[in-house]
Design an enzyme around this catalytic site. Structure first.
Site, short mmCIF file in Angstrom:
data_model
loop_
_atom_site.label_atom_id
_atom_site.label_comp_id
_atom_site.label_asym_id
_atom_site.label_seq_id
_atom_site.Cartn_x
_atom_site.Cartn_y
_atom_site.Cartn_z
N ASP A 1 37.99 54.85 37.81
CA ASP A 1 36.76 54.09 37.56
C ASP A 1 35.98 53.86 38.85
OD1 ASP A 1 37.38 53.99 34.90
OD2 ASP A 1 38.16 51.94 34.93
N ASP B 1 29.40 67.70 37.32
CA ASP B 1 30.75 67.37 36.89
C ASP B 1 31.65 67.26 38.11
OD1 ASP B 1 32.59 67.51 34.22
OD2 ASP B 1 33.65 68.35 35.94
N HIS C 1 43.93 55.21 36.49
CA HIS C 1 42.60 55.13 35.89
C HIS C 1 41.71 54.09 36.57
CE1 HIS C 1 43.19 57.95 32.57
NE2 HIS C 1 44.43 57.49 32.47
N GLU D 1 33.55 62.36 33.14
CA GLU D 1 33.14 62.57 34.53
C GLU D 1 31.95 63.51 34.60
OE1 GLU D 1 36.28 65.77 33.81
OE2 GLU D 1 35.80 63.77 33.07
N ASN E 1 42.84 60.87 38.48
CA ASN E 1 43.39 59.88 37.55
C ASN E 1 44.92 59.94 37.50
OD1 ASN E 1 41.21 58.41 36.55
ND2 ASN E 1 40.67 59.98 35.05
#
Length: 379
Positions: A274, A257, A270, A300, A265
């Protein structure tokens, strides 16, 4: 202007080639079909037209338009070569094609209208054809192939070049006068059938490639995460079913993670988030073995399955991933975005136990988060 020698049967081969080309050109205009199909369609149409002119025109008429017929034929070879190179993702060179076509057409013109020499014409056609198909031989040879049929396509391209030269040599040995090969029925009929066979083999290969591409695309959509290209949950389940259930083998699960991904973010947006996910996906792929698989199971959160592996080796892979991500910040618009990851590790032997192993790896991941992140823990 027209020769009196041609019959319905002599028109069969050029008609079939042109018709196949027109049909394929229409089909290739549908969405999502590969570009090499349309390139090959143009090759078939031009090839059929060149053979048709050679078949129906008299010798005197062919002399007048010999360069045009040669250009049509060489251009069909160029489009055929282009289709092959597009399929194999090899860069083709139109300037080289144009140079070879011009050189070949000039040679045909010279040995038809300046000095009548059928032997020279045949050799020029064979050598120019081979040169067009293999105008980048080293790059063509070294380019890796994705599928087995791509290897067959590459091999048959070399075979076609050899046939082109061999055909010229054989016809040169058999035909001694200055007529046109098209008007020697046995030799011309055999040549047409040979060319038709070669084109049908290539046609089958290209159609097979297009079908395989479609199947792979559907599989990609079904089993892959569209953003990262990693397995999704469905793909992970399909992969787990293939794991060897030998009780003597040990397998590992890594639950990973990204640390503080929400703050990335919130701070960068965002779109950058990505990019971060794609960045870590590449790091995963670079540090696992060929038989390992990575799945994106959450925003994630990632699950890595390492089949048939010892404990030390599994921890080494996890540590390589952690270190490379820590040492490789994402570069975006002159900004360095530092990233770290926490990983939980667990082990199992029977694939039926993988759910318990995932829960144990998730517990290890929770411990890694609680102990300060950017580390590896085993529950």
């Amino acid at each position: 202007m027209l020769t009196s020698d041609f019959t319905f049967y002599s028109l069969l081969v050029p008609s079939i080639m042109s018709s196949l080309g027109i049909i394929m050109l229409c089909i290739s205009h549908y969405n999502d079909l590969p570009h090499y199909l349309s390139s090959y369609a143009y090759a078939l149409i031009l090839f059929g037209l060149a053979i048709l002119l050679n078949t129906i025109l008299s010798g005197s008429a062919l002399i007048e338009i010999s360069s045009l017929v040669a250009i049509l034929y060489f251009l069909s070879c160029a489009f055929h070569s282009k289709a092959i190179y597009e399929r194999l993702t090899v860069d083709y060179l139109w300037p080289t094609y144009i140079y070879l076509i011009s050189l070949g057409a000039f040679g045909i013109y010279y040995y038809t209208q300046v000095t009548a020499d059928q032997t020279a014409r045949l050799l020029i056609i064979g050598m120019t054809t081979a040169a067009i198909y293999l105008h980048r031989p080293i790059v063509f040879l070294r380019t890796p192939t994705r599928l087995r049929i791509d290897r067959y396509l590459k091999i048959f391209t070399f075979v076609t070049a050899v046939i082109a030269i061999g055909r010229a040599i054989v016809l040169t040995a058999l035909l001694n006068d200055e007529g046109f090969v098209a008007h020697y029925e046995p030799a011309w009929a055999f040549t047409q059938l040979l060319l038709l066979l070669i084109e049908l083999i290539f046609l089958g290969m290209f159609i097979s490639c297009a079908i395989l591409d479609l199947v792979l695309k559907l599989e990609q959509e079904r089993y892959r995460d569209p953003l990262t290209g990693l397995l999704n949950r469905r793909g992970l389940e399909a992969y787990i079913q293939k794991i060897n259930s030998d009780p003597d083998l040990q397998h590992a699960v890594l639950m990973a993670d990204l640390d503080h991904f929400k703050s990335v973010n919130d701070r960068y947006g965002h779109q950058v988030g990505d990019l971060v996910l794609q960045h870590i996906s590449q790091i995963f792929k670079a540090n696992i073995r060929k038989k390992d698989q990575v799945s994106r199971i959450g925003g994630e959160e990632f699950l890595i399955v390492l089949p048939n592996i010892q404990k030390d080796a599994a921890f080494k892979i996890a540590e390589r991933i952690r270190l490379q991500l820590e040492d490789t910040p994402l570069q975006h618009e002159q900004q360095h975005i530092d990233l770290t990851i926490s990983i939980g590790v667990s082990f199992f032997k029977d694939p039926a136990e993988i759910e318990e192993a995932i829960l144990a790896a998730d517990q290890g991941l929770y411990q890694a988060k609680q102990m300060g992140r950017n580390q590896i823990q085993s529950a």
